[in-house]
Every structure is written in structure tokens, then in C-alpha cells.
Scaffold this active site. Structure first.
Site, PDB file in Angstrom:
ATOM      1  N   HIS A 214     -14.803 -16.153 -53.537  1.00  0.00           N
ATOM      2  CA  HIS A 214     -15.784 -15.209 -52.346  1.00  0.00           C
ATOM      3  C   HIS A 214     -16.796 -15.883 -51.678  1.00  0.00           C
ATOM      4  CE1 HIS A 214     -13.471 -12.003 -54.389  1.00  0.00           C
ATOM      5  NE2 HIS A 214     -13.580 -11.352 -53.233  1.00  0.00           N
ATOM      6  N   ARG A 357     -14.059  -0.135 -48.097  1.00  0.00           N
ATOM      7  CA  ARG A 357     -13.219  -0.410 -49.587  1.00  0.00           C
ATOM      8  C   ARG A 357     -14.722  -0.101 -50.497  1.00  0.00           C
ATOM      9  NH1 ARG A 357     -11.218  -6.183 -51.614  1.00  0.00           N
ATOM     10  NH2 ARG A 357     -13.615  -6.680 -51.623  1.00  0.00           N
ATOM     11  N   GLU A 457      -2.899  -5.537 -54.955  1.00  0.00           N
ATOM     12  CA  GLU A 457      -3.634  -6.946 -55.225  1.00  0.00           C
ATOM     13  C   GLU A 457      -3.222  -7.145 -56.700  1.00  0.00           C
ATOM     14  OE1 GLU A 457      -7.654  -7.291 -54.379  1.00  0.00           O
ATOM     15  OE2 GLU A 457      -8.060  -5.325 -55.004  1.00  0.00           O
ATOM     16  N   ASP A 481      -6.193 -11.748 -54.764  1.00  0.00           N
ATOM     17  CA  ASP A 481      -6.265 -11.565 -55.883  1.00  0.00           C
ATOM     18  C   ASP A 481      -4.653 -11.574 -56.367  1.00  0.00           C
ATOM     19  OD1 ASP A 481      -8.573 -11.414 -57.169  1.00  0.00           O
ATOM     20  OD2 ASP A 481      -9.052  -9.842 -55.809  1.00  0.00           O
ATOM     21  N   CYS A 528      -4.684  -8.001 -45.920  1.00  0.00           N
ATOM     22  CA  CYS A 528      -6.094  -8.040 -45.684  1.00  0.00           C
ATOM     23  C   CYS A 528      -6.710  -9.650 -46.662  1.00  0.00           C
ATOM     24  CB  CYS A 528      -7.040  -7.061 -45.801  1.00  0.00           C
ATOM     25  SG  CYS A 528      -7.091  -6.433 -47.408  1.00  0.00           S
TER      26      CYS A 528
END
Ligand code: PEP
Ligand code: MG
Length: 599
Positions: A214, A357, A457, A481, A528
Site C-alpha cells: 500500500h 469500500r 481477493e 491480494d 480494481c
């Protein structure tokens, strides 16, 4: 509270011989060229709470300390691996030093002393660490031995690491940076990276970190040229040196000569020129040569990214990572505060859909306010919707904020880390309860309510995508993920970054299976993960049936350019051939060959 900025000064490596050009390789995670001045980043002051604890909390405090020490040990091990790869006397010297660090973290005087203080003085782990470190340092300083005096800096260093782990302290002080500062450090958390202002910071280079971490995603979002996982980066640096960061090539050049600077200034001009040229694609549709219309949306973390989203010509926000609202703060934002933030995004998107989300805190995204802990296996622990269902109060507040924002424009609600149908069903029940509560109070909510989607994911979710599809209004495939969990490769760990490969046939089959399940259930499906923002993979994803891609907004023009040069029928044919292969290297050849114009 005390700040340890003075007592635990960071250790500074020795000064470099000035002017010696040195090129280092790493993982290029955000394109662009930064030319600037090195700002060696350290944690700055750490706020240490000083507390007396009741007898009943002693074991808990000792366990917190043990966990912090274990984490520190792991961090030092990672640095040690890096040092090993450095080779030569430098690597050896660094290796000895890090060995000493590790010893300090296992059954040493430091560890015993901290535990004794927690037990006998009944103080919290942070105070115990600080007091013990100060006492050891005082003892060493009194010895007037130059070797031992030098070790004081190391002890302080370990103390800082422990305190940072105990307090989950983000690296804060990005203020008063010189113009064109390039942040150089061993490791940056995503929360720290989110604090960087690309207006002040020119680039980022770190020793640790993977390309799909991230931290890397944040750097891309900020458009900050960045290279992570650079072995030997900190050796001999003292700060203030000139540095070039080539985020496209994954290269860092220290003390560049005038000739090298000239070459990279030219590259920088060319990069900016090509970005300007791509921006002309903003208003043309993302349409294949044979007329298939593809939806290109943006991933964002903060409301202020909406400007870049609209500039890039995104047709919506395909992923709003709401967990960033909970980072870099000690409290949880109130429902009203969350609502105000989300409403701002929805309104500024002017009628384009915003997919919000629910918080995906945990793993490498620490949000202490949400109570997420590191745990023995952070990526597999209490994170995302598991945390939401365990802390229903937090989830209800967030859903309430999202539902209120849905009255101001089209919103979809996306649930991260869905593993079972049950989790989605329970979340929907909670959402319906919140809707009833809001309606009873006369609070406006979108009617019909926002679609509720599942992130696919986790490999288990992908394999049961057909069942989940009956309970989901849409799918968002999180390839970051999905790749991490399918291949058992930590996406944040640069040591295994070369093994991280979304073109592994297992990953592609899970994407295909999920996409087909969605198409059969007639629900929309979007990709995404970072794969969606890489033009190299665009034709393959289209060929697998994906018509909706969401990515860092700065990548939209590149992906659009690739789509406009793609024939969908040919891409589908090529995808079929690819799905028959079992070797990722051959798959990569087929992907690249198609991109290069093979029929
Ligand atoms: C993913 O996992 O692909 C994803 C989009 O979510 P995140 O990167 O936030 O984990
Ligand atoms: Mg994810």
C-alpha cells in the site's frame, strides 16, 4: 506523555565521500523522474504515554512488549537480509551491527530489564522501555570507552524501534523540508506515505517495501516518483546529497555527476511531455477498435484526489479506500465526520458513481484507532470485514455515513476480504437495519439503496464466486491480494517481489472464474487491483470478459491508449490461448507478443 526526540536521537551513518556517483537498483513503483536533495527520514519524536498499571494488566503489558520486540526482530532480520545481499566489507560490517541489534532483542539485559520494570514498577511497556534504555545509555556513557560510547547510538536506535512498534507511531515530521526533497528511509508505512505532499516532496526511495504494497499504491496515487526495496541505500548517506530517483526504471543515483544530471533532466522533460500528450486522451472514449466500450474508473484514498480523477477523465470512482480516513489519528472519526468526507467526494464527482469500500484496515494498513493489531500473521488476521463484523458498532457507523452520502449521488458499497457468503449476508442484514433506522429518523437515503458488492481477493472467495454472486450486487476483483494469497507472496516484501506475478496461471484462472460467475449471475464485475492500471494487462483482462477497470487516476490515459489500440475479438482469442498455458513465462511472452502487434 514525553517526547523522546531528544533522549533517543536517531543514529546517523558516517558521511559519504562527496561527489562519488553511485547507482542502485530497486523496484520502480511510481513512474517519473525526481531530481532532488536527500532528506534522511527518521521517526521524529515519539509520544510515550507514562502510565501506572493495575496488577491485572501486567501480563497484557508484558505480552505487548514481547510482540513489539518480535516485530522489531523481524524488521532487523529483513534489514539483515538486505545487508547480506550487499556483499563486501560494507555488507559484513552492517551484518555484524544488525546481529548485535537482534541479540539486544532476545533475552538480553534490555529485555529482562523492561519486563522487570513492568512487573515490579507496574508501569506500561513504553515507559519501561524508555527508562531501561536511558539507564543502559547512562551506564555506557560513564565508561569513557570509545567503542562502548559508539554502541549508545545503537541502543537508542533499538529503543526507538521498540517504542515506534508499541505506539504504532507514524513517521510524522514531513514539515520544513527543503524544496525538491527526496525522502530516503529504510521503510515507510502507507499511513506515513499518505502524509507526503507532492507539492513539497519530489520523490521517495526506501530500503524495504514491495511493488504492490500500500506504500507503493499511495506513492502512485500521489504521482510521486518512487523506488522501493533498494539494497544498500542508506549506507554512507548523511542527508543533503543530490539524488535522482527514476521510478520507471527502478533506479536510484546518488551524487550524480553533471553529465548524469544532464541526461536525467532531459528524461524528466520527455516524461512530462509524454504525460501531457496522454492527457489529450481525457475526453475520448475508452473504446476498442471494434467498438466495445470499456469503463475506466479511479481508485482513491482521499477526497482531494477528486481533482486528479476528473482531470484523468475517469468515469467514476471504482474504489474508495475508506480506511485512510482512520489512519494517522488516535480517535475514530465520528459518523458525521465520515459522512461529511464521503458526501464531499460524491458531490464533487457530479453524478458519476462512487464505490465506497468499508474500512479495510489491518495487514500493512495500520489504523490504531480501529483497534487493529499486528498479530502473528497480519495479512491473515482480524482485518477488513472480519474486523467490521467483530466491531459492529464501527461498521454500523460507517455504513450509516455511507448511506447518508448516497442521498447526494450514485454510491455503491463494497465489502473487502469477503471469504464466505455468510459474511456478505450478515453485512447486508446490518446495512438493512441501518437503513431502517435512518428512515425512521427521516434521514434521506438513496432509494433504491446502494448496491452491495463483494471484493473477490481471497482465493476461497474466487473459487466460490458463483455462490457469492447470488448474494452480491456486483464484484470487484482485487488482484493485489488475490495474487498475494494465491501464491503466498507477501505483497509488501521486496525480498519476494520477483516472485509476485499476476500472470501465474492460478491467478488468471481465479480471475476468469470470478468474471464468468459474475457474468452468469448478470452482475457487474470490475478489476480494481494494480493489474487494472498496467497497460500491459489491459487486453488480457478484456479477453477474460472484464469491461470495467479501476486504477490510480494517473494511469488511466495509458490504459485508455492501449484499449483504443486493441481489437476485442483478437484479445479474446489470445486470452483463450493464454488460458490453455501452464507456464507463466510463456504466458508473459503471449501477453507481450499480443501487445506488440501479433494477431
Ligand atoms: C486488491 O487487493 O487488489 C485491492 C484493490 O485492495 P487493496 O490494494 O486495498 O488491498
Ligand atoms: Mg485488497
Amino acid at each position: 506523555m514525553t517526547a523522546t526526540g531528544d533522549t533517543l536521537r536517531p543514529k546517523r551513518p558516517a558521511a559519504a565521500a562527496p561527489g562519488i556517483e553511485k547507482t542502485l537498483e530497486g523496484l520502480g513503483v511510481a513512474r517519473g523522474i525526481a531530481i532532488g536533495v536527500i532528506h534522511l527520514h527518521d521517526a521524529g519524536a515519539i509520544s510515550v504515554p507514562e502510565l501506572r498499571i493495575p496488577a491485572a494488566r501486567i501480563e497484557e503489558e508484558c505480552a505487548r512488549f514481547e510482540e513489539a520486540a518480535q516485530r522489531a526482530g523481524h524488521q532487523v532480520e529483513q534489514l539483515q537480509e538486505k545487508a547480506g545481499r550487499l556483499g563486501g566489507s560494507a555488507g559484513e560490517e552492517l551484518g555484524y551491527l544488525l546481529d548485535a541489534y537482534r541479540q539486544m532483542l532476545h533475552g538480553s539485559r534490555l529485555v529482562r530489564g523492561v519486563e522487570r520494570r513492568i512487573r515490579s514498577d507496574r508501569i506500561n511497556a513504553e515507559s519501561a522501555v524508555q527508562q531501561e534504555i536511558n539507564e543502559i545509555v547512562r551506564g555506557f556513557e560513564a565508561m569513557e570507552d570509545s567503542y562502548l560510547a559508539a554502541r549508545v547510538a545503537d541502543i537508542r536506535d533499538i529503543g526507538r524501534r521498540l517504542l515506534r512498534n508499541l505506539t504504532n507511531t507514524p513517521y510524522r515530521p514531513f514539515t520544513a523540508l527543503p524544496k525538491n526533497a527526496v525522502i530516503v528511509t529504510d521503510e515507510m508505512t502507507p499511513a506515513d506515505t499518505a502524509l507526503l505532499d507532492p507539492g513539497h516532496v519530489a520523490g521517495l526511495a526506501t530500503v524495504l517495501g514491495g511493488a504492490e504494497s500500500h506504500t507503493a499504491i499511495m506513492a502512485r496515487s500521489l504521482g510521486l516518483p518512487s523506488v522501493l526495496g533498494v539494497a544498500g541505500l542508506l549506507k554512507d548517506l548523511k542527508g543533503g546529497e543530490t539524488i535522482i530517483v527514476d521510478g520507471g526504471q527502478g533506479r536510484v543515483i546518488l551524487n550524480p555527476t553533471a553529465a548524469t544530471l544532464g541526461i536525467y533532466r532531459q528524461k524528466q522533460i520527455e516524461f512530462l511531455k509524454s504525460r501531457r500528450a496522454l492527457s489529450r486522451l481525457r475526453d475520448v472514449p475508452a473504446e476498442t477498435l471494434d467498438g466495445a466500450r470499456i469503463l475506466l474508473q479511479a481508485n482513491i484514498e482521499f477526497p482531494n484526489e477528486v481533482v486528479a480523477v476528473l482531470d484523468a477523465g475517469a468515469e467514476g470512482v471504482g474504489l474508495l479506500r475508506s480506511e485512510f480516513q482512520f489512519m494517522n489519528r488516535e480517535d475514530v472519526p465520528s459518523e458525521d465526520e465520515q459522512y461529511a468526507t464521503l458526501r464531499e467526494v460524491v458531490e464533487r464527482m457530479g453524478g458519476r458513481t462512487v464505490t465506497i469500500r468499508t474500512f479495510d484496515a489491518g495487514g500493512d494498513k495500520l489504523a490504531p484507532a480501529l483497534g487493529c493489531t499486528i498479530g502473528p500473521n497480519p495479512s491473515l488476521g482480524l482485518r477488513a470485514i472480519r474486523l467490521g463484523l467483530a466491531r459492529r458498532d464501527l461498521l454500523e457507523d460507517q455504513l450509516s455515513a455511507i448511506l447518508r452520502a448516497s442521498a447526494h449521488g450514485p454510491v455503491r458499497i463494497l465489502i473487502p476480504m469477503i471469504a464466505t457468503v455468510e459474511e456478505l449476508r450478515t453485512t447486508r442484514e446490518i446495512m438493512n437495519t441501518v437503513i431502517r433506522r435512518l428512515k425512521k429518523k427521516g434521514v434521506p437515503v438513496a432509494d433504491p439503496p446502494p448496491p452491495l458488492g463483494a471484493m473477490i481477493e481471497i482465493p476461497g472467495a474466487a473459487l466460490s464466486a458463483d455462490a457469492i454472486a447470488w448474494h452480491a450486487d456486483f464484484f470487484a476483483i482485487g488482484t493485489n491480494d488475490l495474487t498475494q494469497y494465491t501464491l503466498a507472496i507477501d505483497r509488501s516484501d521486496e525480498a519476494v517481489a520477483h516472485l509476485y506475478n499476476p500472470l501465474h496461471p492460478a491467478v488468471l484462472r481465479l480471475i476468469q472464474f470470478s468474471a464468468e460467475a459474475a457474468l452468469r449471475a448478470r452482475i457487474p464485475v470490475c478489476v480494481c487491483g494494480e493489474m487494472a492500471g498496467d497497460p500491459r494487462y489491459a487486453a488480457l483482462l478484456l479477453g477474460l470478459g472484464i469491461r470495467d477497470l479501476s486504477m490510480t487516476s494517473s494511469n488511466i490515459p495509458m490504459v485508455k491508449q492501449r484499449i483504443r489500440a486493441t481489437n476485442l475479438v483478437a484479445a479474446t482469442r489470445r486470452a483463450r490461448v493464454i488460458m490453455d498455458q501452464s507456464d507463466s513465462a510463456h504466458i508473459a511472452q503471449l501477453v507481450d507478443g499480443f501487445n506488440a502487434g501479433e494477431p
